[in-house]
Design a protein around this motif. Structure first.
Motif, short mmCIF file in Angstrom:
data_model
loop_
_atom_site.label_atom_id
_atom_site.label_comp_id
_atom_site.label_asym_id
_atom_site.label_seq_id
_atom_site.Cartn_x
_atom_site.Cartn_y
_atom_site.Cartn_z
N THR A 137 2.81 5.96 -4.81
CA THR A 137 3.05 7.36 -4.59
C THR A 137 4.12 7.85 -4.67
OG1 THR A 137 0.97 6.98 -3.03
CG2 THR A 137 2.56 9.11 -2.59
N LEU A 171 6.51 10.66 -3.66
CA LEU A 171 6.84 11.57 -2.50
C LEU A 171 7.98 12.44 -2.78
CD1 LEU A 171 6.29 12.75 0.29
CD2 LEU A 171 7.55 11.02 1.29
N VAL A 203 3.77 12.59 6.75
CA VAL A 203 3.03 12.27 5.73
C VAL A 203 2.33 10.82 5.91
CG1 VAL A 203 4.88 10.95 4.45
CG2 VAL A 203 3.08 11.97 3.06
N LEU A 256 2.93 13.82 -4.01
CA LEU A 256 2.71 14.60 -2.72
C LEU A 256 3.87 15.00 -2.69
CD1 LEU A 256 0.76 14.63 -0.42
CD2 LEU A 256 2.14 12.65 0.47
N SER A 290 12.51 11.14 -0.21
CA SER A 290 11.79 11.20 -1.55
C SER A 290 12.25 10.14 -2.22
CB SER A 290 12.63 12.55 -2.01
OG SER A 290 12.38 13.50 -1.66
N LEU A 332 0.42 7.66 3.50
CA LEU A 332 0.10 7.26 2.29
C LEU A 332 -0.95 6.00 2.65
CD1 LEU A 332 3.63 7.16 0.78
CD2 LEU A 332 2.18 8.82 0.99
N LYS A 388 6.13 17.56 0.35
CA LYS A 388 6.23 17.81 1.57
C LYS A 388 7.36 18.57 1.69
CE LYS A 388 2.28 16.10 3.26
NZ LYS A 388 1.34 16.68 4.23
#
Lengths: 113, 113
Positions: B108, B110, B19, B11, B86, B21, B13
């Motif tokens: 995930t 990010l 966000v 992902l 991040s 998840l 952003k």
């Protein structure tokens, strides 16, 4: 508070030679300890766990670890490294009184052909 | 038997955005924990959900929130994203009465730009 310390953030071993990853823990209680492995872009996979039973714990893929209370250590070993062992390894302690995990900073293992 | 499933896998952003998840636990598991793994670091505990309630929380700001649904699946929400958010976000499920059997998802990734 419980915690683990992993020395040697990067470890290089030749294929076929022994692997030793060191972990020392800090805990006022009898700890529950784990080793996890993380391959690139993958999740965490449990290698083995110590939960106050036998002090020598055998895990998957030929890994084992020995719990030594006198040394507050839980070192991970493997007799002969394989190329597929290249990954990051985390020593982990379960925080007493709840089931959250506290991770060490990890050992990045490189296997040299 | 499916393990822990996380979505999305990656992902991107922008700073300031929000966000969500998602995590589906392993079959039979009723407890979900979330961890943040910054690059080169070990995972850090964010929070844990059991019986649809946040049971415990790590040292993360209120911008991080979550939810657990009746089917035990869970969401992690992060508001007002910062560049420092991040990381790889990992979900781990377990059975509450067994404090040792954690199963992790693949995470995930990010990226906040």
């Amino acid at each position: 508070a419980q915690s683990v310390t992993q020395l040697d953030s990067h470890v290089s071993v030749s294929e076929g030679t022994p692997v030793l990853l060191r972990c020392n823990y800090s805990s006022s209680y009898s700890p529950s300890l784990f080793w996890y492995v993380q391959h690139p872009n993958k999740g965490l996979q449990l290698l083995l766990k110590y939960t106050s039973a036998a002090t020598l714990v055998k895990g998957i893929n030929g890994f084992e670890a020995e719990f030594k209370k006198s040394e507050t250590s839980f070192h991970l070993t493997k007799p002969s490294a394989h190329m597929s062992d290249a990954a990051e390894y985390f020593c982990v302690v379960r925080v007493y009184g709840n089931n959250r995990l506290a991770f060490g900073k990890g050992n990045q293992v490189v296997v040299i052909p | 038997d499916a393990g822990v499933t996380q979505s999305p896998t990656h992902l991107i952003k922008t700073r300031g955005q929000q966000v969500t998840l998602r995590c589906s636990p392993k079959s039979g598991h009723d407890t979900v924990s979330w961890y943040q793994q910054a690059l080169g670091q070990g995972p850090q505990f964010i929070f844990q959900y059991y019986e649809e309630e946040e049971r415990q929380r790590g040292n993360f700001p209120d911008r991080f929130s979550g939810h657990q649904f009746p089917n035990y699946s869970s969401e992690l929400n992060v508001n007002a994203l910062l560049l420092g958010d991040s990381a790889l976000y990992l979900c781990a499920s377990s059975e509450d009465r067994d404090g040792y059997g954690y199963t992790f998802g693949s995470g995930t990734r990010l990226t906040v730009v």
